[in-house]
Design an enzyme around this catalytic site. Sequence first.
Site, PDB file in Angstrom:
ATOM      1  N   TYR A 133      -3.802   6.558  -2.726  1.00 45.88           N
ATOM      2  CA  TYR A 133      -4.696   5.457  -2.338  1.00 45.88           C
ATOM      3  C   TYR A 133      -4.903   5.486  -0.836  1.00 45.88           C
ATOM      4  O   TYR A 133      -3.985   5.818  -0.075  1.00 45.88           O
ATOM      5  CB  TYR A 133      -4.091   4.119  -2.799  1.00 45.88           C
ATOM      6  CG  TYR A 133      -4.976   2.942  -2.509  1.00 45.88           C
ATOM      7  CD1 TYR A 133      -6.307   2.933  -2.932  1.00 45.88           C
ATOM      8  CD2 TYR A 133      -4.499   1.841  -1.793  1.00 45.88           C
ATOM      9  CE1 TYR A 133      -7.130   1.860  -2.648  1.00 45.88           C
ATOM     10  CE2 TYR A 133      -5.313   0.763  -1.513  1.00 45.88           C
ATOM     11  CZ  TYR A 133      -6.627   0.779  -1.945  1.00 45.88           C
ATOM     12  OH  TYR A 133      -7.440  -0.277  -1.657  1.00 45.88           O
ATOM     13  N   TYR A 191      -1.407  -4.216   0.996  1.00 50.58           N
ATOM     14  CA  TYR A 191      -0.793  -3.099   0.265  1.00 50.58           C
ATOM     15  C   TYR A 191       0.513  -2.779   0.977  1.00 50.58           C
ATOM     16  O   TYR A 191       0.614  -1.824   1.733  1.00 50.58           O
ATOM     17  CB  TYR A 191      -1.752  -1.901   0.261  1.00 50.58           C
ATOM     18  CG  TYR A 191      -1.426  -0.820  -0.749  1.00 50.58           C
ATOM     19  CD1 TYR A 191      -1.757  -0.966  -2.090  1.00 50.58           C
ATOM     20  CD2 TYR A 191      -0.825   0.364  -0.358  1.00 50.58           C
ATOM     21  CE1 TYR A 191      -1.495   0.029  -3.008  1.00 50.58           C
ATOM     22  CE2 TYR A 191      -0.553   1.379  -1.270  1.00 50.58           C
ATOM     23  CZ  TYR A 191      -0.887   1.198  -2.596  1.00 50.58           C
ATOM     24  OH  TYR A 191      -0.634   2.188  -3.504  1.00 50.58           O
TER      25      TYR A 191
END
Length: 286
Positions: free
Chosen positions: A172, A182
């Site tokens: 990602y 995140y």
Amino acid sequence: SGKRAFIAGVADDNGYGWAIAKALAAAGAEILVGTWVPALNIFETSLRRGKFDESRLLPNGSLMEIVKVYPLDAVYDTPEDVPEDVKANKRYAGSSNWTVKEVAESVKNDFGSIDILVHSLANGPEVTKPLLETSRKGYLAAISASSYSYVSLLKHFLPIMNPGGASISLTYIASERTIPGYGGGMSSAKAALESDTRVLAFEAGRKGKIRVNTISAGPLGSRAAKAIGFIEKMIDYSYANAPLQKELRADEVGNAAAFLVSPLASAVTGSVVYVDNGLNTMGLAL
Ligand code: NAI
């Protein structure tokens, strides 16, 4: 076609692992999956009861066949690594041979060899915490489950991978651009995974003629992604700002994965391939 694939990280029909399994099955591959031990029971029961039958449907009208489901916990390499409390845990005690080394041995005993290895798993217990608030334990757990798990899988499966085979993982963009939210060291874990992709491509290429790539995928509302807490926002952001203004479907990642592990990609190795509607290319969102 005629290839055998082991896909680690399938526990329902929503995630990228399932979509990759389907794309490979549609191309004629035999499908083996590795399912996280605590999720094994419900996954196998749902499979058996036909809960996934609709999503098992392949373009030719047949249903994807999962030839075997292996219990797997990719944070443990050998039985000696498993702490007592995990061994005693009911969900773990009900299964056996689920460390990485044992799973590779079981696959070898059952099938002899594989051609394709897919890593579609991640876990970061502190993912909702900013990096500045992440504990050492949480950070290392993220790296263990999300990065070293790939090194370990490839290390143990490489000896049973046929030359000319290929491996992929899922990453990602939080590895290279800041994605607030995140957290928990997951951004660090993805950076490690991408760097390891290059080094492992060299080592596995020289050692076993195996290609190693990673797909940097756009946001998908999978079970894992929902645990992060703002996946809907990420999907909306991508829809608003990516060059391709459309929803990213899991099967688009599945198809790219099928390409990357096929002979069509015979000269592609060590790469981070974006399958994200082009979002990574934007510098300014308007
Ligand atoms: P998912 O929930 O379908 O897949 C994650 C899987 O990892 C689950 O099946 C879970 O049981 C398994 N797992 C967790 N810890 C494990 C362990 N110790 N041993 C074995 N299995 C374990 O979710 P998703 O999102 O499809 O995730 C697959 C990969 O895609 C992950 O690497 C994720 O980081 C990556 N990815 C996901 C994106 C998204 O928006 N969903 C975006 C970019 C990458």
